[in-house]
Design a protein around this motif. Structure first.
Motif, PDB file in Angstrom:
ATOM      1  N   ASP A 160      -4.001   1.385  -1.809  1.00 47.04           N
ATOM      2  CA  ASP A 160      -5.187   0.411  -1.397  1.00 47.04           C
ATOM      3  C   ASP A 160      -4.660   0.757  -0.164  1.00 47.04           C
ATOM      4  N   HIS A 161      -3.804   0.523   1.046  1.00 41.51           N
ATOM      5  CA  HIS A 161      -4.269   0.164   1.930  1.00 41.51           C
ATOM      6  C   HIS A 161      -4.902   1.842   3.044  1.00 41.51           C
ATOM      7  N   MET A 162      -3.562   2.591   1.872  1.00 39.26           N
ATOM      8  CA  MET A 162      -4.179   4.121   2.942  1.00 39.26           C
ATOM      9  C   MET A 162      -5.519   4.593   2.324  1.00 39.26           C
ATOM     10  N   ARG A 163      -5.737   3.691   0.555  1.00 35.55           N
ATOM     11  CA  ARG A 163      -7.252   4.656   0.419  1.00 35.55           C
ATOM     12  C   ARG A 163      -8.441   4.169   0.944  1.00 35.55           C
ATOM     13  N   GLU A 164      -8.670   3.260   1.691  1.00 37.41           N
ATOM     14  CA  GLU A 164      -9.141   2.360   2.489  1.00 37.41           C
ATOM     15  C   GLU A 164      -9.308   3.003   3.745  1.00 37.41           C
ATOM     16  N   ARG A 165      -7.917   3.284   4.509  1.00 39.53           N
ATOM     17  CA  ARG A 165      -8.435   4.104   6.342  1.00 39.53           C
ATOM     18  C   ARG A 165      -8.292   6.053   5.571  1.00 39.53           C
ATOM     19  N   GLY A 166      -8.197   6.032   4.376  1.00 42.78           N
ATOM     20  CA  GLY A 166      -8.684   7.248   4.565  1.00 42.78           C
ATOM     21  C   GLY A 166      -7.477   8.726   4.481  1.00 42.78           C
ATOM     22  N   TYR A 167      -6.258   8.332   4.300  1.00 42.18           N
ATOM     23  CA  TYR A 167      -5.668   8.445   5.118  1.00 42.18           C
ATOM     24  C   TYR A 167      -4.376   8.553   4.420  1.00 42.18           C
ATOM     25  N   GLY A 168      -2.810   9.030   4.390  1.00 43.06           N
ATOM     26  CA  GLY A 168      -1.643   8.529   4.155  1.00 43.06           C
ATOM     27  C   GLY A 168      -0.777   9.242   3.857  1.00 43.06           C
ATOM     28  N   ARG A 169       0.350   9.468   4.158  1.00 43.40           N
ATOM     29  CA  ARG A 169       1.404   9.948   4.057  1.00 43.40           C
ATOM     30  C   ARG A 169       3.108   9.309   2.891  1.00 43.40           C
ATOM     31  N   ILE A 170       2.827   9.838   1.584  1.00 43.93           N
ATOM     32  CA  ILE A 170       4.212  10.095   0.716  1.00 43.93           C
ATOM     33  C   ILE A 170       4.891  11.054   0.737  1.00 43.93           C
TER      34      ILE A 170
END
Length: 175
Positions: free
Chosen positions: A9-19
């Motif tokens: 959810d944090h990544m989605r809110e920020r519009g960026y993430g790497r897993i």
């Protein structure tokens, strides 16, 4: 899965993430005596594929690393000379890359002893049988065509497989 859920959810809110998930050659290809481990590691590839779909429009990239490294699990399986080359530090650049801004998504990157490659799930074109011909015997008669790697594809999502079968059905029905 728990860590991914915690950050999603944090990544989605920020519009960026790497897993980056850790799969294994045992999951991808199998190893004697490691059925439960292989099943769990291949499950991560399925999780990566679905998270890729969910994160595609949200700036979240999901990938897998498939390392070959000397660990407690492999120390009795390989000669000492090989273990010295299979340092975990040789895998680190691949993981760092998969966390970078330019990283792809839905990629299985393999890494070990300075070697780097991509593993892929591909599907053959196969055959389509009309209702009256669907039998184990017909599959046996056509197994060479079913296994023929000509035209193999990597699908963007699960609908690719169904779409292929629907297309083949239409082709056969048209003549």
């Amino acid at each position: 899965a728990i860590c991914t859920k915690a950050v999603w959810d944090h990544m989605r809110e920020r519009g960026y993430g790497r897993i980056v998930m850790t799969t294994s050659s045992t999951g991808l290809y199998g190893n004697f005596g490691q059925v439960n481990y292989g099943a769990a590691k291949l499950a991560l590839v399925g999780m990566m594929n679905s998270l890729h779909q969910e994160g595609a429009g949200k700036g979240i990239h999901t990938n897998c690393i498939s390392p070959v490294a000397a660990t407690r699990m492999t120390e009795d399986l390989m000669p000492e000379e090989a273990l010295k080359m299979l340092v975990p530090e040789a895998v680190t650049p691949a993981v760092v890359y998969l966390c970078s801004d330019g990283a792809p998504s839905k990629t299985i990157l393999t890494a070990g002893a300075g070697g780097y490659a991509a593993a892929k799930v591909l599907e053959t074109e196969g055959i389509w049988l009309p209702v009256e011909q669907r039998s184990a015997e017909a599959i046996a008669e056509n197994i060479d065509t079913i296994l023929d790697e000509t035209g193999m594809q990597e699908y963007a999502n699960g609908g690719g497989q169904g779409g292929k079968f629907f297309r083949r059905m239409q082709e056969v029905m048209k003549g």
